[in-house]
Enzyme design. Structure first.
Site, PDB file in Angstrom:
ATOM      1  N   LYS A   1     -14.847  10.584  30.783  1.00 33.37           N
ATOM      2  CA  LYS A   1     -15.263   9.369  30.092  1.00 33.37           C
ATOM      3  C   LYS A   1     -15.247   8.226  31.102  1.00 33.37           C
ATOM      4  O   LYS A   1     -14.386   8.184  32.000  1.00 33.37           O
ATOM      5  CB  LYS A   1     -14.279   9.085  28.950  1.00 33.37           C
ATOM      6  CG  LYS A   1     -14.697   7.969  28.004  1.00 33.37           C
ATOM      7  CD  LYS A   1     -13.662   7.834  26.881  1.00 33.37           C
ATOM      8  CE  LYS A   1     -14.028   6.748  25.879  1.00 33.37           C
ATOM      9  NZ  LYS A   1     -12.990   6.601  24.823  1.00 33.37           N
TER      10      LYS A   1
ATOM     11  N   SER B   1     -15.279   6.694  20.349  1.00 35.27           N
ATOM     12  CA  SER B   1     -15.961   6.124  21.487  1.00 35.27           C
ATOM     13  C   SER B   1     -16.262   7.115  22.606  1.00 35.27           C
ATOM     14  O   SER B   1     -17.087   6.844  23.464  1.00 35.27           O
ATOM     15  CB  SER B   1     -15.116   4.978  22.055  1.00 35.27           C
ATOM     16  OG  SER B   1     -13.895   5.478  22.570  1.00 35.27           O
TER      17      SER B   1
ATOM     18  N   SER C   1     -10.883   8.359  18.995  1.00 34.11           N
ATOM     19  CA  SER C   1     -12.036   8.384  19.900  1.00 34.11           C
ATOM     20  C   SER C   1     -12.292   9.708  20.598  1.00 34.11           C
ATOM     21  O   SER C   1     -13.334   9.881  21.227  1.00 34.11           O
ATOM     22  CB  SER C   1     -11.900   7.281  20.961  1.00 34.11           C
ATOM     23  OG  SER C   1     -12.282   6.041  20.397  1.00 34.11           O
TER      24      SER C   1
END
Lengths: 470, 474
Positions: B79, B154, B178
């Site tokens: 990420k 996310s 997330s």
């Protein structure tokens, strides 16, 4: 109207750790700009603080030395505000749960001893420094993350002199602990003064102002004197003092508004999630207490009990290195007063720098003092021996024996010498006998000179007087 | 080599050791996949092809030497809020669009040390604020299973990359769901470990007391293997004080005697199809010898508001450092420091980030702190206590991961309706306990997920149960 000044202090002292509070960057003073920085103290994304254990130890020792209670549970908090010298835009400090609570220090005042309460001591990180030059502002982040303690007193002081005495006592104490250099000119000790005035006899505190960042004793005193006068003048004229933060102008010796409290920042404190709470066990705290040296107040009492005048006591205790040296000499000898006199008259002026450094072993100084104390040598020989020791080591007793430096106390030998001097100085003798008493000193000097300075002074004096009367 | 990309980590590791293919071939196959998929999916912000090829060659040398770790030569995605020295780390924000970190996150260093090969940095909601990856300042990511839908967020980029077979695993970060929610939307296994199991050093902070890095994988066993690799206490993160190590018999499928609470949420708003799928998981567990009963935790009714207050409060401080002074974007023409801060932050933060900063600042402000921040803190304490109580009598809790399946892109324009989607995931975040999401069926052709939660430190138990569920392949 008579006014009373009420003063509380917030003192920031830089802790003398080798590395910063949350990273391993060095903390040297005067290093090239931005040379002691890393992603952590520059607040780069993703970096985390790691609390330097030494900082907690040093701060707890400062707390113990100022009579504080050390909290078994304390916590770091974030103090949020934007400023270009603050990389994370929050300072990691302690708000609700400081490390040290409820202590105090005794200071000397005109009216005798006075106890000034310390409300709290907490740990926090320093910010960087902005440099304004040629229309530009540059930032030096070397100081970011330098560990500080903030010592907060109760409003217990009533004059500039008392405030000065407190800062001085705190500084001496922190230096004894070795936890801070307390160099005011380098900014490693800075003082904020909270000050208000009230009609003498009133129990209610007046509105206060805060004067920020005073970094010398002189500025602390001048700022307090100016500010208490300013506030008293306002009250006398029927006005009201506004609560505000003020700045001291070193050039003019006056204070000016920095910002009004009403518009002051809301710091939005909350617990620092990146650092687990600090937990100290009673055993941890005892172990730290065991590391405390004998503190200046205790040493002053001890020296005073030995019969030293206050001025000497003050000098002997102000610097721990000098006091430690003196204590070692005391332990090795029998004559404290002579030791102190030799130390203060011969060595103190030779030691350069902030803290006392001496090449002479304290046992040697004690030996010289003992030779003088037991009458083997006279005072002037003792001073000469002490001065010679600074140049290089030797055994004082043996040197006195070998070089025949011992004091001459033999009356017959002294008389023989005195009579010879009288014969050689017939003119001087007749002047004295004619009434010129002032010349006696010169005569005694000549006699002393004949014995190479080694005659027992009181005996020599008596014999000269007696001889003159003949 | 086309079939390579569909294999899981354990199969690939075996193939590499049998010399069926090389790490270089494996990495090339995934690079090809990325090239063919990315135009549609947009899972990645940065690709690291060249670096990957040289890493793959090094992995081959290490594999030839014999004792290479399991992940040696296996491609992955991080990420884009996980710092990679020399490689842009943007947090999908214009604020950090050009930011290249001077250091690497501990998790990246550990994966590199294991020989795993970074293929790129995954798209995300800006600074992890969002649940659809539509808040990326650059572009939204599509759900590979239905490109009209969001991949969740996310960590939507990393999830989409794994679901699209661009890589066999990715690391995401989970603050309030997330990792778990995009895993649910993309049909993956997503793990939020116990707080403190994985170092946050190098994870760009959103809400420090909740943030935790974890793996997104296609199988339970892969997930446990990746977590084992990245988990260790870290001197650079004072809160990283746990280690997860996969026990030998973790995947035996034996779950007899384990007590499972089927958690009924206050105001449970999950779609009926999702509720039914989770209930069928409960039935499977019971069938395999677990003791299943229904439980309720009234304290959870405060979880969503408490989460949004606490996470925003911490975020308001964590994101304050982006002031235009030292790194990142800087607004031009400011006449004073305050102006520089204001215009930089107003210009380069997106609307959701600004909203959360304002929310958090407000919640901490004098006069509002008691009603918001302190109240949220005490709600969080009650939630932790409620979990502690339930875990005294129950090994594990089962509930949906999300109230709906992946929703169509652009559907949730109202932030509060987006926040409501986090109902099932935020309690475990507030409590710091481990939570795992795994697929447990489909509804309208889209994956449906179950969430398992256990007491702190009981991460292994989640894998044990998840493996048993996975075996049945509902």
């Amino acid at each position: 109207m008579n006014f009373e000044t009420v003063i509380g202090l917030e003192i920031h002292a830089e802790l003398a750790t080798k590395s910063k509070i949350f990273c391993s960057c060095r903390t040297d003073f005067g290093a090239p700009r931005n040379s002691q920085v890393c992603p952590v103290c520059l607040g780069h994304p993703g970096t985390l603080p790691r609390l330097n254990r030494k900082v907690v130890e040093y701060a707890a020792m400062a707390g113990l030395a100022t009579g504080c209670r050390i909290a078994e549970f304390s916590r770091m908090d974030r103090k949020n505000y934007f400023y270009p010298d603050l990389p994370k835009a929050y300072q990691i400090s302690q708000d609700a749960h400081p490390l040290c609570l409820d202590g105090g220090l005794t200071i000397d005042t005109e009216d005798g001893e006075k106890f000034v309460r310390v409300e709290r001591i907490h740990i926090e990180e320093d910010a960087g420094k902005l440099i304004h030059a040629q229309g530009e502002t540059l930032a030096d982040y070397n100081r970011c993350g330098v560990p500080l303690i903030e010592v907060v007193t109760a409003p217990d002081m009533r004059s500039a002199a008392e405030a000065r005495a407190f800062v001085s006592e705190l500084r001496t104490t922190l230096r004894y602990l070795g936890v801070s250099d307390c160099r005011m000119q380098e900014g490693s000790l800075r003082c904020d003064v909270n000050i208000s005035v009230r009609p003498a006899g009133s129990a209610k505190l007046g509105e206060r102002t805060e004067i920020k960042n005073l970094n010398s004793f002189q500025f602390i005193e001048k700022a307090i004197e100016y500010e208490s006068r300013r506030q008293a003048d306002i009250l006398t004229a029927g006005g009201t003092v506004r609560r505000e933060t003020r700045r001291f102008d070193e050039q003019t010796g006056t204070t000016h508004t920095l910002r009004e409290k009403e518009t002051a920042a809301d710091y939005r404190f909350f617990p620092e999630p990146d650092i687990p709470p600090l937990r100290l066990t009673p055993a941890d705290i005892e172990a730290l207490a065991a590391r405390l040296p004998e503190l200046p107040a205790a040493r002053r009492k001890r020296y005073a009990a030995l019969g030293f005048p206050p001025a000497d006591v003050h000098i002997l205790t102000e610097d721990r290195a000098l006091s430690d040296y003196f204590d070692r000499a005391l332990a090795a000898g029998q004559h404290p007063k002579i030791t102190a006199n030799l130390l203060l008259s011969e060595y103190l002026r030779l030691s350069e720098g902030e803290s006392f450094v001496c090449p002479v072993a304290p046992e040697r100084l004690a030996a010289v003092a003992d030779l003088a104390g037991e009458g083997t040598v006279n005072a002037s020989t003792a001073k000469k021996l002490a001065a010679r020791l600074w140049e290089g080591d030797f055994d004082p007793a043996e040197t006195v024996r070998r070089e025949g430096l011992g004091q001459i106390c033999d009356e017959a030998a002294l008389l023989e010498g005195i009579r010879a001097v009288f014969c050689e100085n017939a003119a001087l003798i007749s002047q004295i006998r004619a009434g010129k008493a002032a010349a006696v000193k010169a005569l005694v000097g000549k006699c002393m000179g004949r014995f190479g300075g080694r005659a027992e002074p009181r005996l020599l004096n008596r014999l000269v007087e007696e001889e003159l009367k003949k | 080599m086309n079939g390579l990309i569909f294999q899981d980590i354990h199969a690939l590791a075996a193939g590499l050791r049998r010399k069926d293919f090389s790490a270089l071939e494996l990495v090339r196959a995934h690079i090809d996949r990325i090239r063919s998929c990315e135009d549609t999916i947009s899972a990645l912000i940065t690709r690291t092809e060249e670096l990957a090829l040289s890493r793959a060659a090094a992995a081959d040398a290490r594999l030839a030497g014999g004792d290479a770790p399991l992940l040696c030569g296996i491609p992955f995605v991080l990420k884009d809020n996980i710092c990679t020295e020399g490689i842009p780390t943007t947090c999908a924000s214009r604020m950090l669009a050009d930011y290249i970190p001077p250091y690497s996150a501990t998790v990246y260093a550990r994966l590199q040390a294991a020989g795993a090969v970074l293929l790129g940095k995954g798209n995300m909601d800006e600074f992890s604020m969002g649940s659809s990856t539509e808040n990326s300042a650059f572009y939204p990511t599509r759900n590979p299973l239905d490109i009209s839908r969001v991949p969740g967020g996310s960590s939507g980029g990393p999830a989409a990359a794994v679901a699209a077979y661009e890589v066999p695993f990715a690391l995401g970060s989970d603050t309030g769901g997330s990792i778990r929610q995009p895993a649910a939307f993309c049909g993956l296994v997503g793990m939020k470990p116990t707080y403190g199991t994985v170092s946050r050093h190098g994870l760009v902070a959103f809400a420090s007391s909740l943030d935790q890095i974890g793996p997104l994988t296609r199988t339970v066993q892969d997930n446990a293997a990746v977590l084992s690799c990245i988990s260790a206490p870290d001197g650079r993160d004072a809160t990283a004080n746990r280690t997860f190590a996969a026990a030998k018999d973790l995947f035996s499928g034996d779950i007899r005697g384990i007590s499972v609470g089927l958690l009924r949420f206050p105001g449970d708003a999950a779609d009926p199809a999702i509720r039914a799928a989770v209930e069928s998981v409960a039935a499977v567990l019971a069938d395999r010898g677990a003791q299943v009963r229904e439980v309720r935790l009234p304290a959870l009714s405060d979880a969503l508001p408490a989460y949004y207050i606490l996470s925003s409060a911490e975020a308001s401080a964590n994101l304050a450092r982006y002031d235009g002074v030292r790194y990142g974007a800087r607004a031009e023409g400011a006449a004073s420091p305050d102006e520089l801060f204001c215009s930089t932050r107003s210009t380069y933060f997106g609307p959701e980030v600004r909203r959360r900063i304002l929310l958090g600042t407000y919640a901490l402000s004098a006069g509002h702190r008691d009603a918001f921040y302190l109240r949220a803190q005490s709600a969080a304490r009650r939630i932790r206590a409620a979990f502690a109580e339930i875990f005294a009598t129950c090994d594990c809790l089962l509930c949906p991961t999300t109230p709906t399946v992946a929703f169509p892109a652009g559907e949730k324009s109202d932030p509060v309706s987006m926040y409501r989607g986090d109902l099932f995931t935020v309690p475990a975040s507030l409590a710091g306990i481990p939570a795992l999401s795994l697929p447990c069926g489909t509804a309208d052709g889209l994956p449906v997920a179950a969430q398992l939660m256990a007491a702190e430190g009981n991460d292994g138990l989640l894998y044990r149960l998840a493996a048993a569920i996975e075996e049945v392949r509902i």
